[in-house]
Design a protein around this motif. Structure first.
Motif, short mmCIF file in Angstrom:
data_model
loop_
_atom_site.label_atom_id
_atom_site.label_comp_id
_atom_site.label_asym_id
_atom_site.label_seq_id
_atom_site.Cartn_x
_atom_site.Cartn_y
_atom_site.Cartn_z
N LEU A 153 82.80 -45.04 -56.58
CA LEU A 153 82.53 -43.85 -55.78
C LEU A 153 83.81 -43.26 -55.22
CD1 LEU A 153 80.44 -42.05 -54.31
CD2 LEU A 153 81.15 -43.33 -52.33
N ALA A 157 84.99 -39.56 -55.76
CA ALA A 157 85.19 -38.66 -54.61
C ALA A 157 86.59 -38.06 -54.67
CB ALA A 157 84.98 -39.40 -53.30
N GLU A 160 86.71 -35.49 -57.39
CA GLU A 160 86.01 -34.27 -57.02
C GLU A 160 86.80 -33.45 -56.02
OE1 GLU A 160 83.23 -33.13 -58.29
OE2 GLU A 160 83.25 -31.39 -56.96
N LEU A 161 87.53 -34.15 -55.13
CA LEU A 161 88.30 -33.42 -54.12
C LEU A 161 89.47 -32.67 -54.73
CD1 LEU A 161 88.32 -35.88 -51.13
CD2 LEU A 161 87.39 -33.60 -51.14
N GLY A 168 89.74 -26.99 -56.98
CA GLY A 168 90.02 -28.18 -56.20
C GLY A 168 90.57 -27.86 -54.83
N ARG A 171 94.24 -26.15 -54.26
CA ARG A 171 94.42 -24.75 -54.65
C ARG A 171 95.04 -23.93 -53.55
NH1 ARG A 171 90.21 -20.16 -54.41
NH2 ARG A 171 89.56 -21.42 -52.68
N VAL A 172 94.66 -24.25 -52.30
CA VAL A 172 95.09 -23.39 -51.21
C VAL A 172 96.49 -23.73 -50.72
CG1 VAL A 172 92.80 -22.86 -50.44
CG2 VAL A 172 93.92 -24.89 -49.60
N MET B 1 78.93 -27.41 -57.41
CA MET B 1 79.33 -28.78 -57.78
C MET B 1 78.44 -29.25 -58.92
SD MET B 1 79.31 -32.13 -55.37
CE MET B 1 80.61 -31.69 -54.28
N PHE B 38 83.06 -42.00 -47.54
CA PHE B 38 83.61 -41.44 -48.77
C PHE B 38 82.64 -40.54 -49.50
CE2 PHE B 38 87.83 -42.68 -49.45
CZ PHE B 38 88.04 -43.81 -48.70
N ALA B 39 81.34 -40.85 -49.40
CA ALA B 39 80.39 -40.05 -50.16
C ALA B 39 80.26 -38.65 -49.60
CB ALA B 39 79.03 -40.73 -50.18
N LEU B 41 82.67 -36.86 -48.16
CA LEU B 41 83.89 -36.04 -48.21
C LEU B 41 83.84 -34.91 -49.24
CD1 LEU B 41 86.78 -38.61 -47.70
CD2 LEU B 41 85.83 -37.04 -46.05
N PRO B 42 83.44 -35.18 -50.51
CA PRO B 42 83.39 -34.04 -51.44
C PRO B 42 82.33 -33.02 -51.05
CG PRO B 42 83.43 -36.10 -52.63
CD PRO B 42 83.16 -36.44 -51.21
N ALA B 45 83.93 -30.76 -48.62
CA ALA B 45 85.00 -29.92 -49.16
C ALA B 45 84.49 -28.96 -50.22
CB ALA B 45 86.08 -30.81 -49.77
N HIS B 48 85.90 -25.29 -50.43
CA HIS B 48 87.28 -25.08 -50.87
C HIS B 48 88.06 -24.12 -50.01
CE1 HIS B 48 86.32 -27.46 -54.24
NE2 HIS B 48 85.54 -26.59 -54.79
N SER B 49 87.59 -23.80 -48.80
CA SER B 49 88.40 -22.94 -47.94
C SER B 49 89.31 -23.83 -47.11
CB SER B 49 87.49 -22.12 -47.03
OG SER B 49 86.81 -22.98 -46.15
N PRO B 50 90.41 -23.30 -46.59
CA PRO B 50 91.29 -24.14 -45.76
C PRO B 50 90.56 -24.72 -44.55
CG PRO B 50 92.42 -22.13 -46.35
CD PRO B 50 91.02 -21.98 -46.84
N MET B 53 88.63 -27.71 -45.72
CA MET B 53 89.52 -28.83 -46.00
C MET B 53 90.01 -29.46 -44.71
SD MET B 53 89.17 -28.85 -49.03
CE MET B 53 89.99 -30.42 -49.05
N THR B 56 87.30 -31.59 -43.41
CA THR B 56 87.17 -32.82 -44.20
C THR B 56 88.22 -33.83 -43.82
OG1 THR B 56 86.45 -31.40 -46.02
CG2 THR B 56 86.93 -33.66 -46.55
#
Lengths: 173, 348
Positions: A153, A157, A160-161, A168, A171-172, B1, B38-39, B41-42, B45, B48-50, B53, B56
């Motif tokens: 996992l 994770a 995926e991040l 991803g 990118r920023v 996703m 951990f599960a 966190l994605p 995120a 995908h904006s600052p 992040m 997160t």
């Protein structure tokens, strides 16, 4: 033998100070190698050979190498190390801290030491962590599966991040 | 996703909580908590904006710090007492450290500063998971450890109710308001934990129902601040009529469900001889009630100026499913007459 132990302990403390005082991740990783190397040798000398081998293999040879590769992408022009006065003063401060801590801790020593594996007479038993890992694989059952799932996992994770060029997280940046 | 990734992450969220809930060994409990960290966190995120992040990363650092403190305390306990059982901890120092570590994980004051900021960076569904599901595992551990310093638990509880109410007063962003409301409710739960653990479970369940109603209402209306909430009455007037009642239930007013845990907790505290604590906590809850009232006022008791087309969304049939929200709102408004059976449900 005493001199070998002294050398290893000296390198251990020097490496810890190096990790704490270096702002450049490359130098810090190098100090980490020194710490792990001397710490593992000390450990192996006390009978914890399995833990030392695992540390060398997985920690230094797996995780630190990946860290060093990722850090190599973030190279900076003006790398500061122990050469600059600011960092060498910080390192000296940390050494002073360690010395002070040692002075304080040496005043109430109790004689009980921790053991890595018990031995009695001529019977040398196996190291605790080795026996533990063997038990995990032998009788661990679904706990082993859960542990492996946890590792998988974390990999998924992280992937995926940082997935992809435009989707991803980096990118920023 | 990718749907495969989503399935894996949601499955692991469930697995982690279940592992912690069913464990008797500290290492296994820690493993469940790390799986949960951990599960999610994605999921956090995803946007995908600052800002997402940042939320997160903050969440990760806080949760890892708490988990490390937990591990340190359980290893110290193992060294001092020779065993790893959760319910057999005997030394006060690891006990106190574990309580503080779990309080940091939950977002109790004075370790609460991260929670509203993290919630603000998330969308409503992920914030809902963070506020409800992620509280279950640390609470199960807190309920199982032997009684520790009563001063610590009462202080954590009372300061959380106070800071939850006080901090939420100056907020206009709805996610931060819900964050501070979470801190206050967690304070109520911790306050009664050492005297009547079933009441902690009661407070936790009622809180989960209430806050899920609010998160789903805001998600339905796509309202992120008080101004957007004020003009959202046109989408579903029925929901607009019920939202103030849910908010007052969160504030703990009879005859709504939210009164039940507060009533039971105050009664138990006075029975235990802690009347000043009970009185001060009840007074601190008035602070939270004020910003719930402000939200009710903005939702249903005012009609902000708007143009004509914006007052017509109710004519459109929306495909958003509201069944779950309807069930939750019904539960959050009408469970008080069932108090005896609700409380019997939690007594063990």
């Amino acid at each position: 033998m005493k001199y070998l132990l002294f050398l290893l302990l000296f390198l251990l403390i020097l490496g810890v100070v190096g990790v704490a005082s270096n702002p450049s991740p490359g130098f810090a990783a190098l100090s980490l190698v020194m710490v792990a190397g001397s710490g593992c040798s000390l450990l192996a000398g006390q009978g914890g050979y399995f833990l030392a081998l695992i540390l060398f293999l997985i920690y230094l040879g797996g995780m630190l190498v990946v860290f060093a590769y990722s850090v190599a992408f973030t190279g900076s022009d003006y790398v500061e190390g122990w050469g600059t006065r600011r960092i060498s003063l910080a390192a000296a401060g940390y050494l002073l801290l360690v010395w002070g801590g040692g002075v304080i801790l040496s005043t109430n020593l109790n004689e009980e030491f921790w053991t890595v594996g018990a031995s009695f007479g001529e019977f040398v038993s196996l190291e605790y962590s080795l026996v533990g890992v063997a038990h995990l694989y032998m009788g661990g059952g679904w706990l082993l599966v859960a542990g492996a799932w946890a590792l998988l996992l974390v990999l998924l994770a992280v992937l995926e991040l940082v997935r992809g060029a435009s989707r991803g997280a980096v990118r920023v940046v | 996703m990718s749907p495969y990734m989503l399935i894996i992450l949601i499955f692991t969220l469930g697995l982690g909580t279940l592992i912690t809930l069913s464990s008797s060994h500290w290492l296994i409990a820690w493993m469940g908590l790390e799986l949960n960290t951990f599960a999610i966190l994605p999921l956090m995120a995803q946007q995908h904006s600052p800002r997402a992040m940042e939320a997160t990363i903050k969440y990760f650092i806080i949760q890892t710090t708490a988990a490390t403190m937990l591990l340190f305390a359980s290893v110290s306990n193992a060294w001092l007492s020779g065993q790893w059982e959760i319910q057999q901890m005997s030394h006060p120092t690891p006990l106190a450290l574990i309580t503080i570590a779990l309080a940091l994980k939950l977002g109790l004051a004075p370790m609460h500063a991260w929670f509203p900021e993290v919630l603000q960076g998330l969308n409503f569904s992920t914030g809902l998971i963070l506020s409800t599901w992620q509280k279950l595992a640390p609470f199960s551990l807190l309920l199982q450890i032997p009684p520790t310093s009563s001063f610590l638990l009462i202080t954590l509880g009372f300061i959380s109710v106070l800071m939850g109410g006080w901090g939420g007063l100056n907020q206009t962003q709805l996610r931060k308001i819900l964050g501070y409301s979470s801190i206050a409710h967690l304070g109520w739960m911790i306050l009664i934990m050492q005297y009547a653990p079933p009441l902690t479970l009661l407070a936790l369940t009622v809180y989960i129902v209430l806050t899920s109603s609010m998160f789903l209402t805001f998600l339905y209306n796509q309202a992120t601040n008080i101004n957007s909430l004020a003009i959202s009455w046109t989408k579903t007037p029925m929901l607009t009529a019920l939202t103030p009642l849910v908010l007052l239930s969160l504030g703990g007013l009879p005859p709504l469900t939210g009164f039940l845990p507060k009533w039971a907790i105050l009664q138990e505290l006075t029975k235990q001889g802690l009347t000043p604590v009970a009185a001060l906590t009840a007074l601190s809850a008035l602070l939270s009630l004020y910003f719930y009232l402000r939200l009710s006022y903005a939702t249903a008791l005012t009609t902000p100026p708007n143009n004509l087309p914006a007052t017509l969304p109710w004519r459109i049939i929306f495909k958003q499913p509201t069944t779950f929200l309807a069930v939750l709102i019904t539960m959050s408004l009408s469970l008080l007459p069932l108090s005896p059976s609700v409380m019997a449900f939690f007594t063990f």
